[in-house]
Motif scaffolding. Sequence first.
Motif, PDB file in Angstrom:
ATOM      1  N   VAL A 254      74.188  15.658  59.547  1.00  0.00           N
ATOM      2  CA  VAL A 254      74.506  13.657  59.745  1.00  0.00           C
ATOM      3  C   VAL A 254      74.482  14.540  61.193  1.00  0.00           C
ATOM      4  N   VAL A 255      73.407  13.595  61.759  1.00  0.00           N
ATOM      5  CA  VAL A 255      72.588  13.744  63.161  1.00  0.00           C
ATOM      6  C   VAL A 255      72.992  12.325  63.856  1.00  0.00           C
ATOM      7  N   THR A 256      73.850  13.065  65.160  1.00  0.00           N
ATOM      8  CA  THR A 256      74.061  12.166  66.258  1.00  0.00           C
ATOM      9  C   THR A 256      73.704  12.022  67.487  1.00  0.00           C
ATOM     10  N   SER A 257      74.275  11.496  68.247  1.00  0.00           N
ATOM     11  CA  SER A 257      73.983  11.606  70.304  1.00  0.00           C
ATOM     12  C   SER A 257      74.800  10.502  70.580  1.00  0.00           C
ATOM     13  N   LEU A 258      75.448  10.927  71.501  1.00  0.00           N
ATOM     14  CA  LEU A 258      76.843  10.205  73.033  1.00  0.00           C
ATOM     15  C   LEU A 258      75.659   9.410  73.181  1.00  0.00           C
TER      16      LEU A 258
ATOM     17  N   ALA B 174      73.209   5.341  69.547  1.00  0.00           N
ATOM     18  CA  ALA B 174      73.281   4.861  67.912  1.00  0.00           C
ATOM     19  C   ALA B 174      71.920   4.830  67.402  1.00  0.00           C
ATOM     20  N   ALA B 175      72.029   5.720  66.195  1.00  0.00           N
ATOM     21  CA  ALA B 175      70.599   5.249  65.440  1.00  0.00           C
ATOM     22  C   ALA B 175      70.569   3.468  65.108  1.00  0.00           C
TER      23      ALA B 175
ATOM     24  N   LEU C 128      72.414  15.592  71.591  1.00  0.00           N
ATOM     25  CA  LEU C 128      72.702  15.694  70.439  1.00  0.00           C
ATOM     26  C   LEU C 128      74.131  16.660  69.833  1.00  0.00           C
TER      27      LEU C 128
ATOM     28  N   TRP D 194      75.561  17.927  65.299  1.00  0.00           N
ATOM     29  CA  TRP D 194      75.285  17.615  64.116  1.00  0.00           C
ATOM     30  C   TRP D 194      76.398  18.239  63.362  1.00  0.00           C
TER      31      TRP D 194
ATOM     32  N   ARG E  20      75.762  21.693  68.944  1.00  0.00           N
ATOM     33  CA  ARG E  20      75.319  20.485  69.640  1.00  0.00           C
ATOM     34  C   ARG E  20      74.628  20.648  70.224  1.00  0.00           C
TER      35      ARG E  20
ATOM     36  N   LEU F 159      67.625  11.751  63.257  1.00  0.00           N
ATOM     37  CA  LEU F 159      68.491  10.764  63.862  1.00  0.00           C
ATOM     38  C   LEU F 159      67.032   9.180  64.631  1.00  0.00           C
TER      39      LEU F 159
END
Length: 191
Positions: A42-46, A49-50, A69, A71, A109, A185
Amino acid sequence: MHSAGWSGNVRCIHGFPTIGKSGRDRFQRLDVSAACTMLTLVVTSLAFAAGAAIPPRYTCKGENLSPPLAWSGAPAGTRCFAILVDDPDAPGGDWVHWLLFNLPASVERLDAGVPHSFKLSSGAIQGINDFGTAGYGGPCPPPGQTHRYVFHVYALDAELPLKSAARKSDLLHAMEGHIVAQGTLTATFLR
């Protein structure tokens, strides 16, 4: 698992079981009913959003910083991570914005603004992007066009024997047979 007349290591490559003698040998697809299961990170960014727009701060219209980033979901046996960021909508075909590899498995991260140096303090190495520089090069599509930017994160079962001058093709080749999980992402940018 063995194939008739061939003994070696079975690995998953692009979701299919394959067999070969070592990482340098060409792997051959097996004709078996079992499919490989690729684990998903699961890849995210502050910062976005996707599917959302990348803020200008992380593009050529701003500070051109790499975005934060994070994950999760790496399986046991992960030795390191690799990150590849590309633009599949570039006029000349796929455009590479960032290559980072041999990021230790303990790192899950990255803060914004990873330095533009080949070797990072963590021991990770950054390759050459399509701007011809080390590190992150932010989105900078032609004016009036919205492009997608795909942040790929790969969990690997081995460190890669690559130098800092590595390009995307080198990274993809070196990762063959070593990807144990991956995630993406995707975000956009309009200049």
